[in-house]
Scaffold this active site. Structure first.
Site, PDB file in Angstrom:
ATOM      1  N   ASN A   1       0.855  -1.181   0.000  1.00 44.21           N
ATOM      2  CA  ASN A   1       0.000   0.000   0.000  1.00 44.21           C
ATOM      3  C   ASN A   1       0.900   1.242   0.000  1.00 44.21           C
ATOM      4  O   ASN A   1       1.472   1.587   1.023  1.00 44.21           O
ATOM      5  CB  ASN A   1      -0.894  -0.034   1.251  1.00 44.21           C
ATOM      6  CG  ASN A   1      -1.743   1.216   1.396  1.00 44.21           C
ATOM      7  OD1 ASN A   1      -1.840   2.024   0.470  1.00 44.21           O
ATOM      8  ND2 ASN A   1      -2.359   1.387   2.554  1.00 44.21           N
TER       9      ASN A   1
ATOM     10  N   LYS B   1       0.054   4.312  -0.435  1.00 42.69           N
ATOM     11  CA  LYS B   1      -0.591   5.542   0.067  1.00 42.69           C
ATOM     12  C   LYS B   1      -0.311   6.718  -0.885  1.00 42.69           C
ATOM     13  O   LYS B   1      -0.207   6.499  -2.087  1.00 42.69           O
ATOM     14  CB  LYS B   1      -0.121   5.825   1.500  1.00 42.69           C
ATOM     15  CG  LYS B   1      -0.271   4.585   2.389  1.00 42.69           C
ATOM     16  CD  LYS B   1      -0.140   4.872   3.850  1.00 42.69           C
ATOM     17  CE  LYS B   1      -0.336   3.567   4.612  1.00 42.69           C
ATOM     18  NZ  LYS B   1      -0.400   3.748   6.039  1.00 42.69           N
TER      19      LYS B   1
ATOM     20  N   HIS C   1      -9.925   1.789   4.567  1.00 42.58           N
ATOM     21  CA  HIS C   1      -8.678   2.028   5.308  1.00 42.58           C
ATOM     22  C   HIS C   1      -8.945   3.053   6.417  1.00 42.58           C
ATOM     23  O   HIS C   1      -9.691   4.015   6.209  1.00 42.58           O
ATOM     24  CB  HIS C   1      -7.575   2.529   4.368  1.00 42.58           C
ATOM     25  CG  HIS C   1      -6.219   2.477   5.001  1.00 42.58           C
ATOM     26  ND1 HIS C   1      -5.823   3.395   5.939  1.00 42.58           N
ATOM     27  CD2 HIS C   1      -5.203   1.600   4.872  1.00 42.58           C
ATOM     28  CE1 HIS C   1      -4.598   3.083   6.347  1.00 42.58           C
ATOM     29  NE2 HIS C   1      -4.194   1.990   5.713  1.00 42.58           N
TER      30      HIS C   1
ATOM     31  N   GLU D   1      -7.304   5.432   7.478  1.00 44.84           N
ATOM     32  CA  GLU D   1      -6.978   6.823   7.134  1.00 44.84           C
ATOM     33  C   GLU D   1      -8.160   7.485   6.431  1.00 44.84           C
ATOM     34  O   GLU D   1      -8.304   8.709   6.466  1.00 44.84           O
ATOM     35  CB  GLU D   1      -5.700   6.857   6.273  1.00 44.84           C
ATOM     36  CG  GLU D   1      -4.450   6.614   7.120  1.00 44.84           C
ATOM     37  CD  GLU D   1      -3.277   5.991   6.392  1.00 44.84           C
ATOM     38  OE1 GLU D   1      -3.274   5.960   5.147  1.00 44.84           O
ATOM     39  OE2 GLU D   1      -2.348   5.515   7.086  1.00 44.84           O
TER      40      GLU D   1
ATOM     41  N   GLU E   1      -6.172  -4.322  10.605  1.00 45.35           N
ATOM     42  CA  GLU E   1      -5.164  -3.282  10.803  1.00 45.35           C
ATOM     43  C   GLU E   1      -5.522  -2.461  12.044  1.00 45.35           C
ATOM     44  O   GLU E   1      -6.302  -1.495  11.940  1.00 45.35           O
ATOM     45  CB  GLU E   1      -5.123  -2.338   9.597  1.00 45.35           C
ATOM     46  CG  GLU E   1      -4.708  -2.988   8.306  1.00 45.35           C
ATOM     47  CD  GLU E   1      -4.063  -1.973   7.366  1.00 45.35           C
ATOM     48  OE1 GLU E   1      -2.907  -2.195   6.984  1.00 45.35           O
ATOM     49  OE2 GLU E   1      -4.686  -0.960   7.036  1.00 45.35           O
TER      50      GLU E   1
ATOM     51  N   GLY F   1       1.866   2.668  10.957  1.00 46.69           N
ATOM     52  CA  GLY F   1       2.915   3.677  10.888  1.00 46.69           C
ATOM     53  C   GLY F   1       3.579   4.005  12.214  1.00 46.69           C
ATOM     54  O   GLY F   1       4.301   4.993  12.325  1.00 46.69           O
TER      55      GLY F   1
ATOM     56  N   SER G   1       2.573  -1.605  10.474  1.00 43.12           N
ATOM     57  CA  SER G   1       4.004  -1.628  10.816  1.00 43.12           C
ATOM     58  C   SER G   1       4.716  -2.944  10.503  1.00 43.12           C
ATOM     59  O   SER G   1       5.675  -3.297  11.180  1.00 43.12           O
ATOM     60  CB  SER G   1       4.211  -1.283  12.291  1.00 43.12           C
ATOM     61  OG  SER G   1       3.858   0.069  12.511  1.00 43.12           O
TER      62      SER G   1
HETATM   63  P1  PGA Z   1       2.265   0.708   7.673  1.00 38.52           P
HETATM   64  O1  PGA Z   1       0.858   0.896   6.932  1.00 38.52           O
HETATM   65  O2  PGA Z   1       2.822  -0.627   7.219  1.00 38.52           O
HETATM   66  O3  PGA Z   1       3.100   1.860   7.213  1.00 38.52           O
HETATM   67  O4  PGA Z   1       2.000   0.714   9.127  1.00 38.52           O
HETATM   68  C1  PGA Z   1      -0.023  -0.165   6.746  1.00 38.52           C
HETATM   69  C2  PGA Z   1      -1.293   0.340   6.147  1.00 38.52           C
HETATM   70  O5  PGA Z   1      -1.736   1.432   6.504  1.00 38.52           O
HETATM   71  O6  PGA Z   1      -1.899  -0.319   5.296  1.00 38.52           O
END
Ligand code: PGA
Length: 241
Positions: free
Chosen positions: A6, A8, A94, A96, A163, A169, A202
């Site tokens: 991903n 982003k 997601h 976000e 998640e 992150g 992460s």
């Molecule tokens: P990350 O993001 O691996 O940077 O924690 C995962 C995600 O948001 O899909």
């Protein structure tokens, strides 16, 4: 196992050069039965598609509009358009985007439109730190599954990415016992065939050694670490070694 990258809101034309290593790796025996799926920003979907034409790497979008039709929706892209560009997957729900007001109801409409366009759906679910601390993890996951998948019968081509929001992150991941419990709980929500379950949050070249031992996982949704080809390949390799 599925390894979903991903990206982003990262990636420009030049980023395509970093994919050569991954393409080479994807053609090697080392990858075994692993499947790689890249989800770049919309602006790069077409270039990624061309880049991966002669290998098994698949592509997906990071979101879609809920409408199954074309229409006057400035700035949006629907599932049909995503499928048309050659993508086979779409990430929906997601955190976000949930944080920006995407509701379970809207997510449900998006999933329906994606299924209609014959896209495979990666539905993201997960609890926030506050919800975790107040013991609400299970009720949050229940709600997100129930309303997100309301009136959706076709469960093939569905992936659920667990998640935890507090893990995205941050470098923090759940304890094995927490993860086992969450996965078991998610699977228990499906009477017949359970969707494929991914873990995201992460995932990196160090913690993959522990994460790969979690039972019932069908792969990983990888954010930050997927932007570096070497790290991404390492994660796949370490899953199998
Ligand atoms: P990350 O993001 O691996 O940077 O924690 C995962 C995600 O948001 O899909």
């Amino acid at each position: 196992m599925y390894f979903v990258a991903n990206w982003k809101m990262y990636g420009v034309k030049n980023s395509l050069n970093t994919l050569d290593k991954v393409i080479k790796f994807s053609n090697s025996k080392e990858i075994k039965k692993g499947r790689i799926i890249y989800c770049p920003p919309y602006t790069l979907l077409s270039s990624f598609y061309k880049k991966f034409q002669n290998c098994l790497i698949d592509i997906g979008a990071q979101n879609c509009h809920e409408s199954t039709e074309y229409g006057a929706h400035t700035g949006f892209v629907n599932s049909k358009m995503i499928k048309n560009i050659g993508a086979n997957y779409v990430i929906i729900g997601h955190s976000e985007n949930r944080n920006k007001g995407e509701t379970d109801k809207l997510i449900n409409q998006k999933i329906k439109s994606a299924i209609n366009a014959k896209l495979k759906v990666i539905l993201c679910i997960g609890e926030s730190l506050k919800e975790k601390r107040s013991g609400k993890t299970k009720s949050v996951l229940s709600k997100q599954i129930k309303y997100g998948l309301d009136k959706i019968k076709i469960k093939t081509n569905l992936f659920i990415a667990y998640e935890p929001v507090w893990s995205i992150g941050t470098g923090k991941i759940p304890k094995p016992s927490e993860l086992n419990q969450a996965i078991k709980f998610i699977k228990g929500k499906f009477k017949k065939k359970s969707p494929q379950i991914l873990y995201g949050g992460s995932v990196n070249t160090s913690n993959i050694k522990n994460l790969k031992n979690i039972k019932g996982l069908n792969g990983f949704l990888i954010g930050g670490a997927s932007q570096n080809a070497k790290n991404f390949i390492d994660i796949v390799k370490k899953t199998y070694n």
